[in-house]
Design an enzyme around this catalytic site. Structure first.
Site, PDB file in Angstrom:
ATOM      1  N   GLU A   1     -33.201  -4.129  40.104  1.00 16.78           N
ATOM      2  CA  GLU A   1     -34.343  -4.193  41.018  1.00 16.78           C
ATOM      3  C   GLU A   1     -34.708  -5.651  41.308  1.00 16.78           C
ATOM      4  O   GLU A   1     -34.832  -6.470  40.396  1.00 16.78           O
ATOM      5  CB  GLU A   1     -35.537  -3.483  40.377  1.00 16.78           C
ATOM      6  CG  GLU A   1     -36.820  -3.540  41.188  1.00 16.78           C
ATOM      7  CD  GLU A   1     -38.009  -2.946  40.453  1.00 16.78           C
ATOM      8  OE1 GLU A   1     -39.042  -2.719  41.095  1.00 16.78           O
ATOM      9  OE2 GLU A   1     -37.893  -2.710  39.236  1.00 16.78           O
TER      10      GLU A   1
ATOM     11  N   LYS B   1     -38.507   1.791  48.237  1.00 19.36           N
ATOM     12  CA  LYS B   1     -39.186   2.467  47.139  1.00 19.36           C
ATOM     13  C   LYS B   1     -40.397   3.225  47.667  1.00 19.36           C
ATOM     14  O   LYS B   1     -41.203   2.682  48.414  1.00 19.36           O
ATOM     15  CB  LYS B   1     -39.627   1.436  46.098  1.00 19.36           C
ATOM     16  CG  LYS B   1     -40.273   2.037  44.859  1.00 19.36           C
ATOM     17  CD  LYS B   1     -40.613   0.945  43.856  1.00 19.36           C
ATOM     18  CE  LYS B   1     -41.225   1.539  42.585  1.00 19.36           C
ATOM     19  NZ  LYS B   1     -41.559   0.496  41.603  1.00 19.36           N
TER      20      LYS B   1
ATOM     21  N   CYS C   1     -37.219   1.573  39.708  1.00 17.11           N
ATOM     22  CA  CYS C   1     -38.194   1.455  38.623  1.00 17.11           C
ATOM     23  C   CYS C   1     -38.652   2.841  38.152  1.00 17.11           C
ATOM     24  O   CYS C   1     -37.836   3.698  37.843  1.00 17.11           O
ATOM     25  CB  CYS C   1     -39.372   0.586  39.066  1.00 17.11           C
ATOM     26  SG  CYS C   1     -40.507   0.136  37.733  1.00 17.11           S
TER      27      CYS C   1
END
Length: 467
Positions: A255, A314, A364
């Protein structure tokens, strides 16, 4: 002023603190049973609603303090060590409010031990459901996560929420000592464990797709500094171009491995493509929509010529990590780089690219949401979780995160590739078995063949039907 029975209070505090040993990295289920048994025994004796509320709140605070203490480390990494006590206290207060509220109705059943225990059990389970979905949701360390890989195989039938319900019921019957129900529940759990034990005897089968997981372990305090950009990129490049035993089909960076928007720096994108001789490079990077004034935490798929084939934004953002709730009234800053809040993407999607197996990206903590990790209309062949657990240091957090990801693999019948800046990078097969792993604080890479996916699980069919 009424006196407080200190012995009861200290027992509750101890029971709450011990609960942390039930979860990763300790994995001692008996700790949860002891904690909840102590709580029920204590609450059953309370003669007033005020004492009931007080003792419930005390237990819930220390229960979640023992499990979520690691969250406060993020503000230390951010450079605000003075804020650590506020987070250390605030997080368990916030999360502990869910069971503290949901247990209150059981007060009115305490004169009947069995009714009281089952009312409390229902309240505890309701609290886990509530905190999993309300206020963006935080389904971390649900009760079902205490078990070993054998019993976790049962999540392919009813998911982690089903196993959590069975776990809480097991705790309740230990308190009520109802012989027939106890025998039924524990026989059920024993049968599921045996099923899982047999299932884990299945051979480990891989595809012919070779992947490289790159874990640079870049210091979070240096990661976003322009003066360290070239140095950090050199480490990523060294790990990417290091000679391995096989040609690599897919190289994966964690990430925000690249800290500038690749779609705006095409020369950098071409440079990254030049690092790989064939196949694709997948990396996390920010993305900026200047017209709409939005910033996204994104993932890009780049080929060896530097062309960006696919981009994923995301969709489940971390409060305070990527945006500040109620910003106008909230004094706390966003912990990630930049002053703008990140914007959410559109949701789970399957990314397809030429000559490679399709995958569902999860950035995440998107991987912690059971049933919400794939596009149900277009099932992928594997899950990719890129993350950065450098925020949490050498604490329980990264270990808990990995175990949660293992359960997603079992629920979906899909292998998971987890690539962390500094967390625990791992290749997990569709049975939840960790095939390869890079530990915390290690700089290195893993070359591995992508495990095969399994047929659609009953749990996934159930989720599809419900949606």
């Amino acid at each position: 002023m009424p006196s407080i029975n200190l012995s009861n209070i200290w027992i509750l505090i101890l029971a709450g603190l011990i609960s942390g040993f039930a979860f990763a990295p300790f994995n001692q289920p008996i700790a949860l049973f002891f904690s909840l048994y102590t709580l029920l025994s204590n609450l059953e004796m309370q003669s007033t609603f005020k004492k009931f509320i007080r003792n419930t709140a005390i237990f819930c605070f220390f229960f979640y303090l023992s499990q979520l203490y690691w969250v406060c480390w993020a503000v230390n990494v951010f450079g605000m060590p003075q804020a650590m006590p506020f987070v250390l206290v605030g997080m368990p207060l916030l999360i502990g409010a869910f069971p503290a509220i949901c247990l209150l109705p059981s007060y009115y059943y305490r004169h009947n031990k069995v009714q009281f225990a089952w009312a409390a059990g229902l309240g505890w389970y309701t609290s886990e459901i509530a905190r999993s979905f309300l206020f963006t949701g935080f389904p971390w360390n649900l009760s079902g996560y205490i078990w070993d890989l054998q019993l976790l195989q049962s999540t392919r039938f009813f998911g982690i929420f089903g196993l959590s319900a069975l776990t809480i019921a097991s705790c309740i019957v230990c308190f009520t000592k109802q012989k027939k129900i106890t025998a039924a529940i524990f026989c059920c759990m024993a049968g599921l464990w045996v099923d899982g034990y047999i299932r884990l005897k299945s051979p480990k089968i891989n595809t012919d797709i070779t992947i490289r997981l790159v874990q640079p372990s870049i210091d979070q305090k240096q990661k976003w500094l322009p003066s360290f950009f070239e140095k950090n990129l050199e480490r990523l490049e060294y790990l990417t171009t290091a000679k391995g035993e096989k040609e690599i089909d897919i190289t994966i960076w964690p990430e925000a491995a690249v800290t500038v928007p690749l779609d705006k720096y095409l020369d950098l994108s071409q440079h990254l493509g030049g690092m790989i001789s064939k196949g694709y490079l997948i990396t996390g990077a920010p993305r900026i929509d200047y017209d709409k004034k939005q910033v996204f935490s994104s993932l890009h798929v780049i080929d060896h010529s530097g062309i960006i084939h696919a981009t994923f934004d995301k969709f489940h953002l971390v409060p305070f990590g990527e945006y500040v709730p109620l910003r106008k009234f909230n004094p706390f800053p966003k912990l990630t780089d930049g002053t703008m809040d990140y914007s959410p993407g559109i949701g789970p999607r399957t990314i397809e690219f030429p000559n490679m197996p399709s995958f569902s990206p999860l950035i995440c903590y998107e991987a912690i949401f059971s049933g919400c990790v794939i596009d149900s209309k277009n099932r992928p062949q594997w899950l990719l979780n890129i993350t950065n657990d450098a925020w949490y240091g050498n604490t329980s957090g990264p270990h808990q995160h990995l175990k949660i990801v293992q359960v997603r693999a079992i629920e979906e019948g899909l292998p998971v590739v987890r690539v962390a800046n500094n967390g625990i990078s791992a290749v997990v097969d569709a049975y939840g078995r960790t095939i390869h792993q890079l530990e915390l604080d290690k700089i290195g890479f893993i070359d591995a063949n992508l495990p095969v996916f399994l047929p659609v699980t009953f749990y996934r069919q159930l989720v599809n039907m419900l949606f």
